[in-house]
Design a protein around this motif. Structure first.
Motif, PDB file in Angstrom:
ATOM      1  N   SER A   1      66.958  62.666  33.623  1.00  0.00           N
ATOM      2  CA  SER A   1      68.343  62.201  33.484  1.00  0.00           C
ATOM      3  C   SER A   1      68.654  61.858  32.031  1.00  0.00           C
ATOM      4  N   ARG A   2      69.918  61.575  31.785  1.00  0.00           N
ATOM      5  CA  ARG A   2      70.351  61.218  30.435  1.00  0.00           C
ATOM      6  C   ARG A   2      69.954  59.790  30.047  1.00  0.00           C
ATOM      7  N   ASP A   3      69.260  59.114  30.958  1.00  0.00           N
ATOM      8  CA  ASP A   3      68.701  57.799  30.590  1.00  0.00           C
ATOM      9  C   ASP A   3      67.565  57.929  29.579  1.00  0.00           C
ATOM     10  N   LEU A   4      66.977  59.126  29.455  1.00  0.00           N
ATOM     11  CA  LEU A   4      65.894  59.311  28.484  1.00  0.00           C
ATOM     12  C   LEU A   4      66.471  59.271  27.068  1.00  0.00           C
ATOM     13  N   ARG A   5      65.885  58.421  26.230  1.00  0.00           N
ATOM     14  CA  ARG A   5      66.380  58.234  24.863  1.00  0.00           C
ATOM     15  C   ARG A   5      65.246  58.398  23.848  1.00  0.00           C
ATOM     16  N   ASP A   6      65.633  58.727  22.623  1.00  0.00           N
ATOM     17  CA  ASP A   6      64.624  58.771  21.562  1.00  0.00           C
ATOM     18  C   ASP A   6      64.453  57.378  20.962  1.00  0.00           C
ATOM     19  N   GLU A   7      63.565  57.266  19.971  1.00  0.00           N
ATOM     20  CA  GLU A   7      63.244  55.944  19.410  1.00  0.00           C
ATOM     21  C   GLU A   7      64.433  55.275  18.734  1.00  0.00           C
ATOM     22  N   HIS A   8      65.486  56.056  18.444  1.00  0.00           N
ATOM     23  CA  HIS A   8      66.693  55.492  17.829  1.00  0.00           C
ATOM     24  C   HIS A   8      67.741  55.117  18.878  1.00  0.00           C
ATOM     25  N   GLY A   9      67.411  55.317  20.158  1.00  0.00           N
ATOM     26  CA  GLY A   9      68.346  54.982  21.230  1.00  0.00           C
ATOM     27  C   GLY A   9      69.335  56.079  21.567  1.00  0.00           C
ATOM     28  N   VAL A  10      69.148  57.292  21.004  1.00  0.00           N
ATOM     29  CA  VAL A  10      70.051  58.408  21.286  1.00  0.00           C
ATOM     30  C   VAL A  10      69.621  59.085  22.583  1.00  0.00           C
ATOM     31  N   GLN A  11      70.556  59.230  23.526  1.00  0.00           N
ATOM     32  CA  GLN A  11      70.209  59.806  24.823  1.00  0.00           C
ATOM     33  C   GLN A  11      70.324  61.327  24.808  1.00  0.00           C
ATOM     34  N   LEU A  12      69.760  61.965  25.841  1.00  0.00           N
ATOM     35  CA  LEU A  12      69.903  63.410  26.001  1.00  0.00           C
ATOM     36  C   LEU A  12      71.377  63.786  26.074  1.00  0.00           C
ATOM     37  N   SER A  13      71.716  64.965  25.565  1.00  0.00           N
ATOM     38  CA  SER A  13      73.105  65.408  25.626  1.00  0.00           C
ATOM     39  C   SER A  13      73.490  65.776  27.053  1.00  0.00           C
ATOM     40  N   GLN A  14      72.544  66.224  27.857  1.00  0.00           N
ATOM     41  CA  GLN A  14      72.755  66.454  29.288  1.00  0.00           C
ATOM     42  C   GLN A  14      71.398  66.450  29.992  1.00  0.00           C
ATOM     43  N   GLY A  15      71.444  66.269  31.329  1.00  0.00           N
ATOM     44  CA  GLY A  15      70.199  66.226  32.081  1.00  0.00           C
ATOM     45  C   GLY A  15      69.421  67.529  31.997  1.00  0.00           C
ATOM     46  N   LEU A  16      68.096  67.439  32.159  1.00  0.00           N
ATOM     47  CA  LEU A  16      67.221  68.608  32.107  1.00  0.00           C
ATOM     48  C   LEU A  16      66.615  68.876  33.475  1.00  0.00           C
TER      49      LEU A  16
END
Length: 373
Positions: free
Chosen positions: A111-126
């Protein structure tokens, strides 16, 4: 103590080296990172067949935020036991059991709840797919959700006739997030009949509670995947307020007159409302009319007064259009007044000080509303 003294006598360059090894960070300064993380590689590769379980490794373009990992990953269809998920840096490992169903396509849904270390989430679900048989299912259902907040889509595969009406009472078979524009897509689906519901993303993965959750239904009802394996344009709109109008309360005003208060405007459905009053086992049919100043209020009048201090029940039948319920059925209980209403008649509109502007060659009507009939 030896370790403490050793560190104490390191030179400055040594201390900086230890610090840089302890935490990998972006150098300070420069523009803020707003680029969403991307899946770079999956091993085994996405779309692999004859999958027997074991570990899947997923490599991303950015270091991942640890507390976003567990809540963002689902296996679809659901496994009897949730898989073990491990994380380090840019990598995720998902451990599948070796007791998978035959000829089944399994999907790692992120889901788009996954974020990188800067808090940026996925642009869409995978969605990453693996088949235990010789081929990956190729069915696809996609569309758009019209909603002004983050949304997700629940998908059920209909396996029995009862599922057509009771599907929402179980957890969804598949879940995906819509992107920022509202577009969603389910991939790798097998042939069959499906039902969809759009929900606020905070409700993603939960069984639907129609009384507490806002949701949107597909405009096309059932979605059939057969020889046509791709169905696009399966759109839905999520309501931003309760889907049905409800009877909130009743008010007895006089020996034969009262009001019913609804949760929303009923002006378009006034003629469709069926009101019945039960008193001493008798069923009475009152005359009804809409309040002139508040279209959430329905007045009712009985041809004959009821005795004071009588227990009555007022029932309204549901109002539907096709399969959609517009006004819920409801009932209110109340007592009739002991004494007739002897209060003075008031003018409630127009208010004191109201002015009406005369017009040449035209009679301007003036509506006057009184406090009671």
């Amino acid at each position: 103590m030896i370790k403490k003294y050793t560190i104490k006598y390191f030179n400055l360059s040594g201390l900086l080296f230890i610090y840089s090894c302890a935490a990998i960070q972006t150098p300070p300064g420069g523009p803020k990172d707003i680029i969403p993380p991307k899946l770079v590689r999956a091993m085994p590769a996405d779309g692999s067949v004859y999958f027997t379980g074991g570990q899947v490794e997923l490599i991303f373009s950015e270091y991942l935020k640890e507390n976003s990992v567990d809540k963002s990953i689902r296996i679809l269809p659901s496994l009897l036991e949730p898989p073990k998920i491990k994380y380090k840096g840019r990598a995720l490992w998902v451990d599948f059991p070796d007791s998978l169903m035959e000829n089944q396509t399994y999907i790692i849904s992120i889901s788009r709840d996954l974020r990188d270390e800067h808090g940026v989430q996925l642009s869409q679900g995978l969605q990453i797919a693996y088949a235990t048989g010789a081929e990956i299912d190729q069915g696809q259902i996609s569309g758009k959700i019209y909603y002004d907040k983050p949304a997700a889509v629940h998908l059920w595969k209909i396996k029995a006739e009862n599922d057509l009406t009771q599907f929402y009472k179980t957890s969804p078979d598949y879940v995906t997030d819509a992107d920022d524009e509202g577009y969603y897509s389910f991939n790798y689906l097998s042939s069959g009949v499906y039902k969809l519901i759009g929900v606020d993303r905070s409700s993603a993965g939960l069984s639907l509670d129609p009384k507490r959750m806002i949701y949107g239904l597909s405009w096309k009802g059932n979605v059939q995947l057969d020889s046509v394996k791709i169905k696009d344009g399966i759109n839905m709109r999520i309501a931003t307020k309760p889907r049905t109008i409800k009877l909130m309360r009743g008010e007895w005003r006089d020996q034969n007159w009262g009001k019913l208060f609804f949760s929303d405007d009923i002006s378009n459905y006034e003629k469709l409302l069926s009101v019945r009053i039960i008193s001493d086992s008798s069923i009475l049919v009152p005359k009804t009319f809409l309040d002139e100043l508040d279209e959430k209020i329905l007045h009712f009048i009985l041809p004959n007064p009821l005795p004071g201090d009588s227990q009555i029940v007022i029932n309204i039948a549901a109002v539907s259009q096709g399969e959609k319920t517009i006004i819920d059925s409801g009932k209110v209980k109340m007592k009739t007044s002991m004494e007739p209403d002897t209060s003075y008649l008031d003018i409630i509109y127009p208010k004191n000080g109201f002015e009406i502007k005369p017009e040449e060659d035209r009679i301007v009507p003036l509506d006057i509303y009184f406090s009671r009939t």
